[in-house]
Write a protein that holds these residues in place. Sequence first.
Motif, mmCIF file in Angstrom:
data_model
loop_
_atom_site.group_PDB
_atom_site.id
_atom_site.type_symbol
_atom_site.label_atom_id
_atom_site.label_comp_id
_atom_site.label_asym_id
_atom_site.label_seq_id
_atom_site.Cartn_x
_atom_site.Cartn_y
_atom_site.Cartn_z
ATOM 1 N N TYR A 1 0.685 -1.057 -0.037
ATOM 2 C CA TYR A 1 -0.059 -0.359 0.209
ATOM 3 C C TYR A 1 0.575 1.177 0.109
ATOM 4 C CZ TYR A 1 -3.087 -4.112 0.984
ATOM 5 O OH TYR A 1 -4.116 -5.028 0.584
ATOM 6 N N GLY A 2 2.192 1.677 -0.012
ATOM 7 C CA GLY A 2 2.867 2.113 -1.171
ATOM 8 C C GLY A 2 4.037 2.975 1.066
ATOM 9 N N PHE A 3 3.447 1.748 1.952
ATOM 10 C CA PHE A 3 4.050 2.554 3.433
ATOM 11 C C PHE A 3 5.251 1.707 3.514
ATOM 12 C CE2 PHE A 3 -0.356 3.033 3.616
ATOM 13 C CZ PHE A 3 0.072 4.478 3.782
ATOM 14 N N THR A 4 6.086 2.513 4.154
ATOM 15 C CA THR A 4 8.045 2.017 4.090
ATOM 16 C C THR A 4 7.608 1.626 6.039
ATOM 17 O OG1 THR A 4 8.503 3.109 2.902
ATOM 18 C CG2 THR A 4 10.368 1.548 4.363
ATOM 19 N N TRP A 5 8.088 0.284 6.317
ATOM 20 C CA TRP A 5 8.746 0.144 7.198
ATOM 21 C C TRP A 5 9.592 -0.573 7.672
ATOM 22 C CZ3 TRP A 5 4.187 -1.012 10.635
ATOM 23 C CH2 TRP A 5 2.738 -0.064 10.172
ATOM 24 N N ASN A 6 10.218 0.525 9.019
ATOM 25 C CA ASN A 6 11.253 -0.751 8.791
ATOM 26 C C ASN A 6 11.227 -1.394 10.093
ATOM 27 O OD1 ASN A 6 13.355 0.918 7.219
ATOM 28 N ND2 ASN A 6 13.724 2.902 8.652
ATOM 29 N N ILE A 7 11.659 -3.067 10.523
ATOM 30 C CA ILE A 7 11.661 -3.366 11.319
ATOM 31 C C ILE A 7 12.998 -3.465 11.738
ATOM 32 C CG2 ILE A 7 10.901 -6.302 11.587
ATOM 33 C CD1 ILE A 7 8.894 -5.074 9.834
ATOM 34 N N CYS A 8 12.940 -3.003 12.972
ATOM 35 C CA CYS A 8 14.030 -3.392 13.980
ATOM 36 C C CYS A 8 14.070 -3.673 14.851
ATOM 37 C CB CYS A 8 14.550 -1.550 13.238
ATOM 38 S SG CYS A 8 12.771 -0.741 14.245
ATOM 39 N N SER A 9 15.865 -4.233 15.724
ATOM 40 C CA SER A 9 15.211 -4.488 17.243
ATOM 41 C C SER A 9 15.249 -3.449 18.175
ATOM 42 C CB SER A 9 16.962 -5.032 17.125
ATOM 43 O OG SER A 9 18.094 -4.219 16.882
ATOM 44 N N ALA A 10 15.085 -3.408 18.874
ATOM 45 C CA ALA A 10 14.635 -2.136 19.572
ATOM 46 C C ALA A 10 15.174 -1.761 20.628
ATOM 47 C CB ALA A 10 13.684 -3.523 21.555
ATOM 48 N N ALA A 11 15.098 -0.898 21.193
ATOM 49 C CA ALA A 11 16.028 0.628 20.808
ATOM 50 C C ALA A 11 16.817 -0.198 22.110
ATOM 51 C CB ALA A 11 15.207 1.438 21.879
ATOM 52 N N ALA A 12 16.373 -0.825 23.684
ATOM 53 C CA ALA A 12 17.429 -0.926 24.305
ATOM 54 C C ALA A 12 18.194 -2.057 23.671
ATOM 55 C CB ALA A 12 16.366 -1.916 26.030
ATOM 56 N N THR A 13 18.205 -2.911 22.942
ATOM 57 C CA THR A 13 19.490 -3.960 21.683
ATOM 58 C C THR A 13 20.311 -3.157 21.245
ATOM 59 O OG1 THR A 13 17.756 -4.482 20.454
ATOM 60 C CG2 THR A 13 18.340 -5.764 23.044
ATOM 61 N N ARG A 14 21.540 -1.992 21.398
ATOM 62 C CA ARG A 14 21.735 -0.991 20.834
ATOM 63 C C ARG A 14 23.424 -1.924 20.323
ATOM 64 N NH1 ARG A 14 20.158 5.229 19.882
ATOM 65 N NH2 ARG A 14 18.012 4.850 20.387
ATOM 66 N N LEU A 15 23.058 -3.080 20.075
ATOM 67 C CA LEU A 15 24.495 -4.094 19.547
ATOM 68 C C LEU A 15 25.548 -3.918 18.766
ATOM 69 C CD1 LEU A 15 22.487 -7.566 20.098
ATOM 70 C CD2 LEU A 15 23.791 -6.339 21.893
ATOM 71 N N LYS A 16 26.890 -4.093 18.865
ATOM 72 C CA LYS A 16 27.261 -4.207 17.938
ATOM 73 C C LYS A 16 27.430 -2.847 16.709
ATOM 74 C CE LYS A 16 25.947 -8.902 16.939
ATOM 75 N NZ LYS A 16 25.569 -9.754 15.864
ATOM 76 N N SER A 17 27.517 -1.446 17.800
ATOM 77 C CA SER A 17 27.211 -0.458 17.191
ATOM 78 C C SER A 17 29.107 0.031 16.942
ATOM 79 C CB SER A 17 26.909 0.629 17.344
ATOM 80 O OG SER A 17 26.553 1.296 18.515
ATOM 81 N N ALA A 18 29.314 -0.635 18.566
ATOM 82 C CA ALA A 18 31.284 -0.304 18.419
ATOM 83 C C ALA A 18 31.937 -1.189 17.679
ATOM 84 C CB ALA A 18 31.194 -0.511 19.884
ATOM 85 N N ASP A 19 31.315 -2.416 17.491
ATOM 86 C CA ASP A 19 32.341 -3.280 16.350
ATOM 87 C C ASP A 19 31.758 -2.595 15.057
ATOM 88 O OD1 ASP A 19 32.155 -5.026 17.920
ATOM 89 O OD2 ASP A 19 30.754 -6.002 17.479
#
Lengths: 166, 166
Positions: B145-163
Amino acid sequence: MAHQVVQNGGGAEFKTVSFTAVKPQLVVEAPKAGDAISFYKAAFGAEEVSRSLHPKRKANQEVPLILSAQLLLGGTTILLSDGPDDSATPVKADSAGCILCLETDDVEAAVTKAVAAGAVAENGIEEGEGGACCGGRVGKLKDPYGFTWNICSAAATRLKSADLEA
Amino acid sequence: MAHQVVQNGGGAEFKTVSFTAVKPQLVVEAPKAGDAISFYKAAFGAEEVSRSLHPKRKANQEVPLILSAQLLLGGTTILLSDGPDDSATPVKADSAGCILCLETDDVEAAVTKAVAAGAVAENGIEEGEGGACCGGRVGKLKDPYGFTWNICSAAATRLKSADLEA
């Protein structure tokens, strides 16, 4: 908005406005909102809480237009509506898209404050037909960044819809 | 998604996927997200909870691009981001607009189920840079129907950004 005279300018004070919810309202090309609801149930496990149909739809329309359906998804309410079809327009949106419904107990004060900050009000404040957006009174705003907000009275205060049909 | 082999077809069973939140993400023409945040504070009394800047912005950019800012409005979290500017694209959106961020503990299963229902996945599942959308892993879907969804892990699990920055 003669009953809400607020001076806009340096040092102007606005009434404190509190909001009780933001609900994304997905406006779908008519008459596909019903299909979209089925899709969100299948794709995301959304739960349909309520559905109101457009009261003024033409008798010869085979598919009833959805004025507003509430879906519960991830603990959040999203709204689904059929977009403009013909004169029986459930939502006066420019086209399909996402509107942000912002619920408040004081629609007039909220609209006044937002307009002073730079939003543009469309059509003044209207009595929504039962179920439109969040129900009750609705003030539609376009913000300077291209988003449309429906400032509306909270869902619990669906006043006057019976009066409107009289 | 080789680790999530699910047969699509009659009688296929999908893992039960639960979602913890839907957050509207407003993508603003870069670099106006900061201005937009100021506007939402002034217009609606939104409260800024966090703001993350794009780590790869060019040194000569005068205005830092906002990857994701969380605003609290009416008890609901909305996200603000600068849209595509150049190669330093905080959000791979087609343009400014509203994306729906759907948080879950199982991004792969959620994407698989939605695709089976008719959504189209873009770019597979990516590790979002810290603060992108809800942070962590992100699968981007376009629905029918034209909408974009970002399926994402919950905000509390911000893993691996340092990696990722190593």
